[in-house]
Each structure stands twice: as C-alpha cells, then as structure tokens.
Design a protein around this motif. Sequence first.
Motif, PDB file in Angstrom:
ATOM      1  N   ARG A 116     -37.345 -43.007 -13.297  1.00 33.19           N
ATOM      2  CA  ARG A 116     -38.487 -43.187 -12.682  1.00 33.19           C
ATOM      3  C   ARG A 116     -39.882 -44.230 -13.159  1.00 33.19           C
ATOM      4  O   ARG A 116     -40.318 -44.713 -12.536  1.00 33.19           O
ATOM      5  CB  ARG A 116     -39.097 -41.847 -12.264  1.00 33.19           C
ATOM      6  CG  ARG A 116     -40.338 -41.599 -11.601  1.00 33.19           C
ATOM      7  CD  ARG A 116     -40.383 -40.668 -10.375  1.00 33.19           C
ATOM      8  NE  ARG A 116     -41.450 -40.723  -9.757  1.00 33.19           N
ATOM      9  CZ  ARG A 116     -42.449 -39.879  -9.364  1.00 33.19           C
ATOM     10  NH1 ARG A 116     -42.208 -38.750  -9.911  1.00 33.19           N
ATOM     11  NH2 ARG A 116     -43.317 -40.032  -8.736  1.00 33.19           N
TER      12      ARG A 116
ATOM     13  N   CYS B  55     -41.248 -47.072 -11.498  1.00 31.94           N
ATOM     14  CA  CYS B  55     -42.659 -47.671 -11.381  1.00 31.94           C
ATOM     15  C   CYS B  55     -43.077 -48.865 -12.025  1.00 31.94           C
ATOM     16  O   CYS B  55     -43.839 -49.603 -11.485  1.00 31.94           O
ATOM     17  CB  CYS B  55     -43.390 -46.437 -11.949  1.00 31.94           C
ATOM     18  SG  CYS B  55     -43.183 -45.026 -10.795  1.00 31.94           S
TER      19      CYS B  55
ATOM     20  N   THR C 202     -42.552 -52.067  -9.931  1.00 32.97           N
ATOM     21  CA  THR C 202     -43.540 -52.110  -8.906  1.00 32.97           C
ATOM     22  C   THR C 202     -44.609 -52.853  -9.105  1.00 32.97           C
ATOM     23  O   THR C 202     -45.322 -53.312  -8.327  1.00 32.97           O
ATOM     24  CB  THR C 202     -43.910 -50.682  -8.283  1.00 32.97           C
ATOM     25  OG1 THR C 202     -44.598 -50.003  -9.061  1.00 32.97           O
ATOM     26  CG2 THR C 202     -42.600 -50.010  -7.629  1.00 32.97           C
TER      27      THR C 202
ATOM     28  N   ARG D 128     -51.913 -48.288 -12.428  1.00 31.62           N
ATOM     29  CA  ARG D 128     -51.091 -48.507 -11.329  1.00 31.62           C
ATOM     30  C   ARG D 128     -49.873 -47.508 -11.720  1.00 31.62           C
ATOM     31  O   ARG D 128     -49.359 -46.628 -10.677  1.00 31.62           O
ATOM     32  CB  ARG D 128     -50.753 -49.616 -10.931  1.00 31.62           C
ATOM     33  CG  ARG D 128     -51.729 -50.415 -10.225  1.00 31.62           C
ATOM     34  CD  ARG D 128     -51.489 -51.873  -9.716  1.00 31.62           C
ATOM     35  NE  ARG D 128     -50.343 -51.554  -8.443  1.00 31.62           N
ATOM     36  CZ  ARG D 128     -49.257 -52.381  -8.308  1.00 31.62           C
ATOM     37  NH1 ARG D 128     -49.266 -53.703  -8.948  1.00 31.62           N
ATOM     38  NH2 ARG D 128     -48.316 -52.278  -7.380  1.00 31.62           N
ATOM     39  N   LEU D 129     -49.358 -47.681 -12.678  1.00 30.86           N
ATOM     40  CA  LEU D 129     -48.254 -46.841 -13.290  1.00 30.86           C
ATOM     41  C   LEU D 129     -48.560 -45.164 -13.264  1.00 30.86           C
ATOM     42  O   LEU D 129     -47.584 -44.664 -12.709  1.00 30.86           O
ATOM     43  CB  LEU D 129     -47.883 -47.217 -14.745  1.00 30.86           C
ATOM     44  CG  LEU D 129     -46.795 -46.579 -15.340  1.00 30.86           C
ATOM     45  CD1 LEU D 129     -45.522 -47.047 -14.663  1.00 30.86           C
ATOM     46  CD2 LEU D 129     -46.547 -47.119 -16.760  1.00 30.86           C
TER      47      LEU D 129
ATOM     48  N   CYS E   1     -48.238 -44.129  -9.479  1.00 29.55           N
ATOM     49  CA  CYS E   1     -46.957 -44.239  -9.270  1.00 29.55           C
ATOM     50  C   CYS E   1     -46.125 -42.945  -9.514  1.00 29.55           C
ATOM     51  O   CYS E   1     -45.617 -42.344  -9.035  1.00 29.55           O
ATOM     52  CB  CYS E   1     -46.322 -45.494  -9.713  1.00 29.55           C
ATOM     53  SG  CYS E   1     -44.368 -45.603  -9.074  1.00 29.55           S
TER      54      CYS E   1
ATOM     55  N   ASP F 101     -47.257 -39.571  -7.846  1.00 27.50           N
ATOM     56  CA  ASP F 101     -46.811 -39.395  -6.633  1.00 27.50           C
ATOM     57  C   ASP F 101     -45.379 -38.652  -6.531  1.00 27.50           C
ATOM     58  O   ASP F 101     -44.485 -38.927  -7.427  1.00 27.50           O
ATOM     59  CB  ASP F 101     -46.489 -40.866  -5.826  1.00 27.50           C
ATOM     60  CG  ASP F 101     -47.489 -41.745  -5.492  1.00 27.50           C
ATOM     61  OD1 ASP F 101     -48.837 -40.910  -5.626  1.00 27.50           O
ATOM     62  OD2 ASP F 101     -47.715 -42.734  -5.301  1.00 27.50           O
TER      63      ASP F 101
END
Length: 192
Positions: free
Chosen positions: A134, A138, A141, A184-185, A188, A191
């Motif tokens: 995961r 991430c 992305t 951002r990580l 991600c 979520d």
Amino acid sequence: MSTAEPSSGPDAARSKLIDALQAVAQQDRAALRQVYDMTSAKLFGICLRISNDRDAAEDILQDVYIKVWNRAGRFDAGRASPITWLCAIARNSAIDWRRASGRVATAPEEAAFAIADTRMRADQTIEQDQETTRIHQCIDTLEERQATAIRAAFFDGLTYADLSARMDVPLGTMKSWMRRGLQRLKGCLGDD
C-alpha cells in the motif's frame, strides 16, 4: 504361518507382521526380508533421529535386523505389538551406539516447545506485506520528483542536502517537495 488373516487395514498388517516374526523365529530368511520390507522405513527413522548421523543410522539398522533374527523367538504377540517390539530394539540399539560413540545427547523433541520463536506470525507477515504494498502504491500516485525524493530519503537514507544536490534544486525547494509529498502520502494512507 497362521491362516486366519484379516483382509485389510491395520489389523491385517499387524497379523502379517506377527506371522513373519514367527517365521523368522524358525530361521526363515524370506520372512526376515518381509519384516524388513514392512518396517525398515520406520525403524531407520528412529535410528536416524537418535544417532543424528545417516551412515551410523544405516549401520544401526543392520544391527537391529541381526538382533531381530536372533531374538524373534522371544517375541510374544500377547505382551506387545510387533511394531512396538521392533521399535524398542531400534531405539535401544541407537541409544547403545550413541553411548559407545561418545556423542553428546541432544535434547528431546519436547524441549523445542520451550524455545521461543521470535519470527513474526504469519498473519503479522501478511499484514506487513500488505502495508508495504500500500505504501508503494501510494508513493506511485505522487508527482514523479516527489516520489523519487521520498524513496531516496526513506529507502536509501539520503538527507535533504543530499537530495538537493542529487536533483540539482535548492534546499528549500527540496524541503517543500518532501513536505507536500509526505502530506499527500499521509492522505493516501489514511484513506480506507
């Protein structure tokens, strides 16, 4: 040999082994071969486990069948099962070899239960693998330069100054890329 033999299953094998041992007591070589064929794998395993030496186990096994040849007349089916009797001969022969060879005795198998296994449990390993996957998903992305900087910092151990020099950007810019990339990580990974 007896004629009343069960047709199949453990009772048939037991009866067949008893008959073969009785024939060995009468010096029947073919019967000794039959006893060997029926029991050698199990008895070899006992010899090997106790001696912890394959060559020695083969020698011990040979000695076991010499003892069977010489002692088959002493076997009493009313007192012990044939395989138990044979296993006792194998076990005692292997122990005698171990004592005579001066080898240090090993702990019994049960002692293994007292030794702690420090490895992660299977469910923990699976969970960690899923988490690692995961994290990498991430990171993928992120914008390419942020992803590159984060990988280099966390997986290769590079500092902001190292990254700044490697990517040929000012130190402040590198810190900003890292901060935005990590935010951002975090989003991600948060979520679900």
